[in-house]
Design a protein around this motif. Sequence first.
Motif, PDB file in Angstrom:
ATOM      1  N   GLU A   8      -3.797  42.184  22.555  1.00  0.00           N
ATOM      2  CA  GLU A   8      -2.779  43.234  22.612  1.00  0.00           C
ATOM      3  C   GLU A   8      -1.563  42.793  23.426  1.00  0.00           C
ATOM      4  O   GLU A   8      -1.617  41.844  24.207  1.00  0.00           O
ATOM      5  CB  GLU A   8      -3.368  44.520  23.186  1.00  0.00           C
ATOM      6  N   SER A   9      -0.477  43.501  23.215  1.00  0.00           N
ATOM      7  CA  SER A   9       0.774  43.224  23.931  1.00  0.00           C
ATOM      8  C   SER A   9       1.332  44.557  24.422  1.00  0.00           C
ATOM      9  O   SER A   9       1.363  45.532  23.674  1.00  0.00           O
ATOM     10  CB  SER A   9       1.756  42.529  22.992  1.00  0.00           C
ATOM     11  N   ARG A  10       1.753  44.598  25.688  1.00  0.00           N
ATOM     12  CA  ARG A  10       2.302  45.824  26.274  1.00  0.00           C
ATOM     13  C   ARG A  10       3.674  45.534  26.852  1.00  0.00           C
ATOM     14  O   ARG A  10       3.950  44.415  27.289  1.00  0.00           O
ATOM     15  CB  ARG A  10       1.417  46.348  27.396  1.00  0.00           C
ATOM     16  N   THR A  11       4.515  46.564  26.887  1.00  0.00           N
ATOM     17  CA  THR A  11       5.818  46.441  27.552  1.00  0.00           C
ATOM     18  C   THR A  11       5.879  47.470  28.669  1.00  0.00           C
ATOM     19  O   THR A  11       5.458  48.615  28.506  1.00  0.00           O
ATOM     20  CB  THR A  11       6.987  46.672  26.567  1.00  0.00           C
ATOM     21  N   VAL A  90       7.018  42.039  29.436  1.00  0.00           N
ATOM     22  CA  VAL A  90       6.152  41.988  28.258  1.00  0.00           C
ATOM     23  C   VAL A  90       4.861  41.313  28.691  1.00  0.00           C
ATOM     24  O   VAL A  90       4.871  40.163  29.133  1.00  0.00           O
ATOM     25  CB  VAL A  90       6.820  41.203  27.096  1.00  0.00           C
ATOM     26  N   GLU A  91       3.757  42.045  28.588  1.00  0.00           N
ATOM     27  CA  GLU A  91       2.457  41.527  28.988  1.00  0.00           C
ATOM     28  C   GLU A  91       1.652  41.191  27.732  1.00  0.00           C
ATOM     29  O   GLU A  91       1.307  42.084  26.947  1.00  0.00           O
ATOM     30  CB  GLU A  91       1.700  42.562  29.831  1.00  0.00           C
ATOM     31  N   ASP A  92       1.357  39.910  27.530  1.00  0.00           N
ATOM     32  CA  ASP A  92       0.557  39.459  26.395  1.00  0.00           C
ATOM     33  C   ASP A  92      -0.833  39.083  26.893  1.00  0.00           C
ATOM     34  O   ASP A  92      -0.970  38.346  27.878  1.00  0.00           O
ATOM     35  CB  ASP A  92       1.199  38.233  25.727  1.00  0.00           C
ATOM     36  N   PHE A  93      -1.855  39.571  26.201  1.00  0.00           N
ATOM     37  CA  PHE A  93      -3.237  39.268  26.562  1.00  0.00           C
ATOM     38  C   PHE A  93      -3.821  38.297  25.534  1.00  0.00           C
ATOM     39  O   PHE A  93      -3.660  38.493  24.331  1.00  0.00           O
ATOM     40  CB  PHE A  93      -4.067  40.557  26.625  1.00  0.00           C
ATOM     41  N   LEU A 104      -6.658  35.497  29.406  1.00  0.00           N
ATOM     42  CA  LEU A 104      -5.361  35.205  30.021  1.00  0.00           C
ATOM     43  C   LEU A 104      -4.411  36.383  29.848  1.00  0.00           C
ATOM     44  O   LEU A 104      -4.465  37.095  28.842  1.00  0.00           O
ATOM     45  CB  LEU A 104      -4.725  33.972  29.387  1.00  0.00           C
ATOM     46  N   LYS A 105      -3.540  36.541  30.830  1.00  0.00           N
ATOM     47  CA  LYS A 105      -2.470  37.537  30.748  1.00  0.00           C
ATOM     48  C   LYS A 105      -1.166  36.799  31.042  1.00  0.00           C
ATOM     49  O   LYS A 105      -1.017  36.178  32.094  1.00  0.00           O
ATOM     50  CB  LYS A 105      -2.696  38.645  31.766  1.00  0.00           C
ATOM     51  N   VAL A 106      -0.231  36.842  30.090  1.00  0.00           N
ATOM     52  CA  VAL A 106       1.042  36.149  30.239  1.00  0.00           C
ATOM     53  C   VAL A 106       2.147  37.195  30.356  1.00  0.00           C
ATOM     54  O   VAL A 106       2.299  38.054  29.481  1.00  0.00           O
ATOM     55  CB  VAL A 106       1.314  35.212  29.036  1.00  0.00           C
ATOM     56  N   ASN A 107       2.895  37.131  31.456  1.00  0.00           N
ATOM     57  CA  ASN A 107       4.009  38.060  31.678  1.00  0.00           C
ATOM     58  C   ASN A 107       5.327  37.375  31.363  1.00  0.00           C
ATOM     59  O   ASN A 107       5.573  36.252  31.799  1.00  0.00           O
ATOM     60  CB  ASN A 107       4.043  38.534  33.131  1.00  0.00           C
ATOM     61  N   THR A 108       6.182  38.067  30.623  1.00  0.00           N
ATOM     62  CA  THR A 108       7.538  37.596  30.366  1.00  0.00           C
ATOM     63  C   THR A 108       8.496  38.680  30.848  1.00  0.00           C
ATOM     64  O   THR A 108       8.392  39.833  30.409  1.00  0.00           O
ATOM     65  CB  THR A 108       7.754  37.342  28.857  1.00  0.00           C
TER      66      THR A 108
END
Length: 197
Positions: A8-11, A90-93, A104-108
């Motif tokens: 999932e991806s969250r903003t 933007v948080e990508d899991f 992993l959790k990648v923040n942009t």
Amino acid sequence: MENYTKGESRTVHDPAPLFVEGAVEMKVTNGSKIRNIMGFAMSSIADNNVRHITWNGTGNAISKTISCVEIMKRKIKGLHQITQIGYLRVEDFWEPKVEGLDSLKVNTNIPAISILLSKDPLDINNPSYQAPDAKDVTWAGAAGPSSRKRQTSSKNRQDAIKDVKTAASKPRRFREKGESRKAGNKKTKAENSLSKT
């Protein structure tokens, strides 16, 4: 990343965009046409029931957002402004395909701006508050005695630039103060007259 699949991806806005009850919200994107969004915004703010309008933009749309706000302030006098700068996270899991790996959790972080324009007075204690027709502090003393010094130095700078451009436009032989291009080892007339005496 070949061992992971995107989940999932969250903003998340940090801080949250400015919000006022009953305000018209304008979301500006990089592909927005200024003419189109300004037409809608101007017709909305012309309604007496609409007292506030918010402008929100992220990433490459920030400059377009600011342009729209400045156009509106120029066309409609007396608008109060509060600006808020932050970012859109933007948080990508990412989930592992292989056992033994952690998720992993990648923040942009994408820069974001939110600007509130109001016909009614706003909180003057807010550090980003701008009163209607506010001028930049650097221009506040333009009529004072120090402005003459600035005007003189600006005039001197313009004259110096003009002199350089004029000198650069002349052929090289005139720029070298009378020396010919083929001077090489030849003596000038003045040197010849000195050597004869």
